[in-house]
Design a protein around this motif. Structure first.
Motif, short mmCIF file in Angstrom:
data_model
loop_
_atom_site.label_atom_id
_atom_site.label_comp_id
_atom_site.label_asym_id
_atom_site.label_seq_id
_atom_site.Cartn_x
_atom_site.Cartn_y
_atom_site.Cartn_z
N SER A 191 38.73 50.06 50.15
CA SER A 191 39.73 51.20 48.62
C SER A 191 41.26 51.30 49.20
CB SER A 191 38.74 52.05 48.34
OG SER A 191 38.74 52.75 49.59
N VAL A 192 41.10 51.52 50.26
CA VAL A 192 42.39 51.86 50.98
C VAL A 192 43.54 51.42 50.86
CG1 VAL A 192 43.78 52.92 52.31
CG2 VAL A 192 41.56 53.70 52.70
N GLN A 193 43.18 50.11 51.01
CA GLN A 193 44.18 48.12 50.24
C GLN A 193 44.58 48.22 49.67
OE1 GLN A 193 42.29 44.11 50.69
NE2 GLN A 193 42.27 44.61 53.19
N ALA A 194 43.70 48.72 48.42
CA ALA A 194 43.72 48.83 46.91
C ALA A 194 45.26 49.43 46.85
CB ALA A 194 42.91 49.23 45.74
N ARG A 195 44.90 50.71 46.94
CA ARG A 195 45.80 52.12 46.45
C ARG A 195 47.00 51.43 47.35
NH1 ARG A 195 45.28 58.00 49.09
NH2 ARG A 195 46.96 58.96 48.16
N LEU A 196 47.13 51.39 48.52
CA LEU A 196 48.74 50.85 49.10
C LEU A 196 48.93 49.65 48.69
CD1 LEU A 196 49.96 51.56 51.37
CD2 LEU A 196 48.96 49.65 52.82
N LEU A 197 48.18 48.50 47.96
CA LEU A 197 48.60 48.00 47.47
C LEU A 197 49.35 48.14 45.89
CD1 LEU A 197 46.79 44.55 47.32
CD2 LEU A 197 49.18 44.95 47.90
N ASP A 198 49.00 48.87 45.51
CA ASP A 198 49.58 49.72 44.15
C ASP A 198 50.88 50.22 44.47
OD1 ASP A 198 48.05 49.19 41.48
OD2 ASP A 198 47.93 51.28 41.36
N LEU A 199 50.90 51.16 45.08
CA LEU A 199 51.77 51.77 46.24
C LEU A 199 53.15 51.02 46.35
CD1 LEU A 199 52.71 54.58 47.23
CD2 LEU A 199 52.59 53.36 48.86
#
Ligand code: ATP
Length: 264
Positions: A191-199
């Protein structure tokens, strides 16, 4: 076209930002990477994928100046970077180029506050006014979704995802034109990866960054990369537009990679 007209365009988009020709690095008898060539255009994101040991890290570390290749040329904005003086190299690494490490601890100063981490890189490019540096640092913390009231906290008090976002702010605050990323979402929860990727995707798009990103995660390049380079045993086996390579891989190795038969 006359000389005057050419002058209007200057260097703008008439040449690749980065041009790599025949890059080779050996470790004794073992090949790290061999005869790698590619062009990176302004605003382009190039993903380098391949299984473990395929040479991705070796290539990235040669490009970013962490290791010297045995053979080949690296042209940045037309200049031969392997022939640059120490001083010119340092100038490049301080502002125009950025490097996002997989482990934020490798790219941050853990004993310095979050604001200090961002401000320090700014100072490296000549910023001196404390108030302006702090204001820019606060702005950048906001851009990577770190609350302003954490500015005086050390990164050791941050979660892994926050540390990675801080490392990104530290890197981007100088407005680099070229960013190297080594597995920037590796080692983080999904879930942290997904947010970081989005950013990351938003920042790359908004800032028009040119990026070389190394990852074993095809979902990362699917989201971020315009073009892919697939490596096997140190050599490039396939290149193309990301969707083309992932949806219609031509090389047998890429087909295995995409069908997840290979452990990457
Ligand atoms: N410092 C080193 N000394 C000797 N051999 C090395 C060194 N670094 C890498 N190699 C070798 O070079 C080849 C390419 O390794 P490299 O680490 O670049 O691959 P990679 O695709 O980045 O793998 P990973 O995803 O596991 O990091 C491998 O055969 C590896 O064993």
């Amino acid at each position: 076209m006359g000389a005057g007209e050419l002058g209007i365009f200057g260097k703008m988009k008439l040449q690749p930002l980065l041009s790599v020709q025949g890059l080779t690095k050996r470790y004794g008898a073992r090949i790290g990477c061999a005869d790698v060539s590619f062009d990176l255009w302004p605003g382009e994101v190039l993903g380098i994928v391949g299984e473990s040991g395929s040479g991705k890290s070796t290539l990235l570390s040669c490009l970013a100046g962490h290791q010297r290749p045995d053979l080949g040329r690296i042209l940045y904005d037309g200049d031969d970077v392997l022939a640059l003086s120490e001083a010119a190299w340092r100038r490049l690494l301080r502002g125009d180029w950025a490097y996002v490490h997989q482990n934020p601890r490798d790219g941050l100063r853990m004993g310095v506050s979050a604001g200090g981490n961002v401000g320090e890189r700014l100072m490296g490019t000549g910023a001196r006014h404390y108030g302006a540096i702090r204001a820019t640092a606060t702005d950048w913390l906001g851009r990577v979704e770190i609350a302003a009231d954490r500015i005086d906290d050390r990164p050791s008090a941050f979660s892994g995802g926050m540390q990675q976002r801080l490392q990104i702010a530290r890197n981007l605050v100088t407005g680099p034109r070229l960013v190297f990323m080594d597995e920037p979402t590796g080692g983080l929860d999904v879930s942290v990866q997904a947010r970081l990727l989005d950013l990351l995707r938003g920042l790359v798009r908004d800032l028009g960054l040119s990026v070389v990103i190394v990852t074993h995660d095809l979902a990362v390049v699917r989201l971020l990369a315009d073009r892919l380079m697939v490596m096997k045993s140190g050599r490039v086996v396939e290149t193309g537009l990301t969707d083309q390579v992932l949806d219609d891989p031509q090389h047998g190795y890429t087909q295995l990679l995409v069908s997840s038969v290979l452990q990457v």
